[in-house]
Design a protein around this motif. Structure first.
Motif, mmCIF file in Angstrom:
data_model
loop_
_atom_site.group_PDB
_atom_site.id
_atom_site.type_symbol
_atom_site.label_atom_id
_atom_site.label_comp_id
_atom_site.label_asym_id
_atom_site.label_seq_id
_atom_site.Cartn_x
_atom_site.Cartn_y
_atom_site.Cartn_z
ATOM 1 N N ALA A 156 0.829 -1.206 0.000
ATOM 2 C CA ALA A 156 0.000 0.000 0.000
ATOM 3 C C ALA A 156 0.866 1.259 0.000
ATOM 4 C CB ALA A 156 -0.923 -0.007 1.214
ATOM 5 N N ALA A 157 1.974 1.221 0.751
ATOM 6 C CA ALA A 157 2.838 2.393 0.834
ATOM 7 C C ALA A 157 3.552 2.679 -0.481
ATOM 8 C CB ALA A 157 3.857 2.204 1.952
ATOM 9 N N LEU A 158 3.861 1.631 -1.235
ATOM 10 C CA LEU A 158 4.614 1.800 -2.483
ATOM 11 C C LEU A 158 3.725 1.925 -3.710
ATOM 12 C CD1 LEU A 158 7.411 -0.870 -1.822
ATOM 13 C CD2 LEU A 158 7.622 1.611 -1.619
ATOM 14 N N ALA A 159 2.441 1.671 -3.560
ATOM 15 C CA ALA A 159 1.538 1.657 -4.712
ATOM 16 C C ALA A 159 1.492 3.012 -5.408
ATOM 17 C CB ALA A 159 0.130 1.264 -4.272
ATOM 18 N N GLY A 160 1.361 2.961 -6.724
ATOM 19 C CA GLY A 160 1.191 4.172 -7.499
ATOM 20 C C GLY A 160 2.391 4.572 -8.322
ATOM 21 N N LYS A 161 3.573 4.041 -7.978
ATOM 22 C CA LYS A 161 4.763 4.323 -8.782
ATOM 23 C C LYS A 161 5.703 3.113 -8.711
ATOM 24 C CE LYS A 161 6.268 7.980 -6.590
ATOM 25 N NZ LYS A 161 7.139 9.112 -6.151
ATOM 26 N N PRO A 162 6.588 2.971 -9.691
ATOM 27 C CA PRO A 162 7.534 1.847 -9.648
ATOM 28 C C PRO A 162 8.441 1.963 -8.426
ATOM 29 C CG PRO A 162 7.548 2.926 -11.793
ATOM 30 C CD PRO A 162 6.770 3.811 -10.875
ATOM 31 N N ALA A 163 8.930 0.815 -7.978
ATOM 32 C CA ALA A 163 9.782 0.809 -6.790
ATOM 33 C C ALA A 163 10.923 -0.189 -6.950
ATOM 34 C CB ALA A 163 8.962 0.478 -5.544
ATOM 35 N N LEU A 164 12.017 0.134 -6.291
ATOM 36 C CA LEU A 164 13.169 -0.760 -6.202
ATOM 37 C C LEU A 164 13.404 -1.040 -4.725
ATOM 38 C CD1 LEU A 164 16.603 -0.342 -8.036
ATOM 39 C CD2 LEU A 164 16.446 -1.163 -5.693
ATOM 40 N N LEU A 165 13.197 -2.301 -4.324
ATOM 41 C CA LEU A 165 13.466 -2.727 -2.955
ATOM 42 C C LEU A 165 14.838 -3.382 -2.933
ATOM 43 C CD1 LEU A 165 10.375 -2.365 -2.939
ATOM 44 C CD2 LEU A 165 10.234 -4.341 -1.417
ATOM 45 N N ASN A 166 15.723 -2.886 -2.078
ATOM 46 C CA ASN A 166 17.076 -3.434 -1.999
ATOM 47 C C ASN A 166 17.258 -4.182 -0.684
ATOM 48 O OD1 ASN A 166 20.259 -2.703 -1.132
ATOM 49 N ND2 ASN A 166 19.934 -3.518 -3.186
ATOM 50 N N LEU A 167 17.434 -5.497 -0.780
ATOM 51 C CA LEU A 167 17.635 -6.342 0.389
ATOM 52 C C LEU A 167 19.121 -6.371 0.733
ATOM 53 C CD1 LEU A 167 14.831 -7.111 -0.729
ATOM 54 C CD2 LEU A 167 15.308 -9.475 -0.087
ATOM 55 N N TRP A 168 19.452 -6.023 1.984
ATOM 56 C CA TRP A 168 20.844 -5.906 2.381
ATOM 57 C C TRP A 168 20.970 -6.225 3.870
ATOM 58 C CZ3 TRP A 168 23.050 -2.148 5.789
ATOM 59 C CH2 TRP A 168 22.095 -1.312 6.382
ATOM 60 N N ALA A 169 22.212 -6.254 4.365
ATOM 61 C CA ALA A 169 22.468 -6.408 5.796
ATOM 62 C C ALA A 169 23.754 -5.673 6.147
ATOM 63 C CB ALA A 169 22.579 -7.882 6.184
ATOM 64 N N TYR A 170 23.873 -5.263 7.395
ATOM 65 C CA TYR A 170 25.005 -4.419 7.811
ATOM 66 C C TYR A 170 26.356 -5.113 7.657
ATOM 67 C CZ TYR A 170 25.197 -7.133 12.144
ATOM 68 O OH TYR A 170 25.306 -8.160 13.052
ATOM 69 N N TRP A 171 26.371 -6.455 7.683
ATOM 70 C CA TRP A 171 27.630 -7.209 7.617
ATOM 71 C C TRP A 171 28.020 -7.574 6.186
ATOM 72 C CZ3 TRP A 171 25.761 -11.456 5.285
ATOM 73 C CH2 TRP A 171 24.455 -11.869 5.595
ATOM 74 N N CYS A 172 27.262 -7.181 5.210
ATOM 75 C CA CYS A 172 27.479 -7.589 3.813
ATOM 76 C C CYS A 172 28.336 -6.551 3.084
ATOM 77 C CB CYS A 172 26.122 -7.758 3.125
ATOM 78 S SG CYS A 172 26.215 -8.040 1.347
ATOM 79 N N GLY A 173 29.555 -6.954 2.694
ATOM 80 C CA GLY A 173 30.470 -6.054 2.001
ATOM 81 C C GLY A 173 29.954 -5.539 0.674
ATOM 82 N N PRO A 174 29.495 -6.431 -0.238
ATOM 83 C CA PRO A 174 28.940 -5.948 -1.513
ATOM 84 C C PRO A 174 27.747 -5.013 -1.332
ATOM 85 C CG PRO A 174 29.445 -8.283 -1.675
ATOM 86 C CD PRO A 174 29.629 -7.903 -0.235
#
Length: 220
Positions: free
Chosen positions: A100-118
């Motif tokens: 619901a929060a992202l609806a209405g325009k395209p979105a890019l969700l980036n999955l990450w973690a604090y310990w991940c170098g890349p």
């Protein structure tokens, strides 16, 4: 006798080809592993994830100075895999309905973690892309680890101010059927359906722009 020698040379050649093929496959796997982080938890704790429920203070959130998560626009949503999924906003801890929060325009969700170098190498590129896109595409980070305070600290150190959500139980990854590696980017259409999973780190802002244009039809 000459025929036997020829057969021997042919068999030896085939074995060499098979060995080369196996070696190439190993190199390809190692290359993928080097470019991504497995979602096995914090390496500083021997691979064990940070226990859930670690306290996150208002000071941690304030210091990160993240953009607020988007509010629902009332735009229609389809039956995508993220529909009904609620996560807490990194900026203030409030729960948000992701689709619901992202609806209405395209979105890019980036999955990450604090310990991940890349992930740390990719996040500044995503910040630059978001600045370039100027609101045409919502870029939302998804911290896929229980260590929320460490995630906020990492974002502060990288000067990343993108909106983000906490996902300690990797609900987004599980919902979209992504592999247990990081980083992963999920490209969403305006109706919340998944256009593409990007199971690799982006290499440049132009790389992000070209991928978003190809998969979501938005040039930025």
């Amino acid at each position: 006798m000459q025929g036997l020698h020829q057969v021997g040379r042919t068999a030896h050649g085939r074995r060499r080809v098979r060995r080369r093929g196996a070696l190439a496959a190993v190199i390809a796997v190692l290359g993928l592993a080097a470019a991504s982080c497995t979602s096995a938890g914090d390496p500083s704790t021997g691979g064990a994830p940070v226990p859930a429920g670690n306290p996150v203070s208002a000071a941690d959130r304030a210091q990160a100075a993240l953009a607020d998560c988007p509010n629902p626009s009332g735009a229609p949503v389809a039956g995508g895999p993220l529909r009904g999924l609620t996560l807490n906003c990194l900026a203030d801890g409030r729960p948000i309905d992701l689709t619901a929060a992202l609806a209405g325009k395209p979105a890019l969700l980036n999955l990450w973690a604090y310990w991940c170098g890349p992930c740390a190498e990719e996040l500044p590129l995503l910040q630059q892309f978001s600045d370039r896109a100027a609101g045409a595409v919502t870029v939302l980070t998804v911290h896929s680890d229980p260590g929320t305070a460490k995630g906020l600290s990492r974002l502060t150190g990288l000067s990343i101010h993108l909106p983000g959500v906490e996902d300690p139980d990797t609900k987004v990854r599980n919902a979209v059927g992504a592999p247990a590696v990081l980083p992963i980017s999920v490209l969403l259409r305006p109706d919340g359906t998944v256009a593409k999973l990007i199971v690799r780190p982006f290499k440049s802002v132009d790389d992000i722009s070209a991928t978003v244009a190809a998969e979501l039809g938005v040039k930025a």
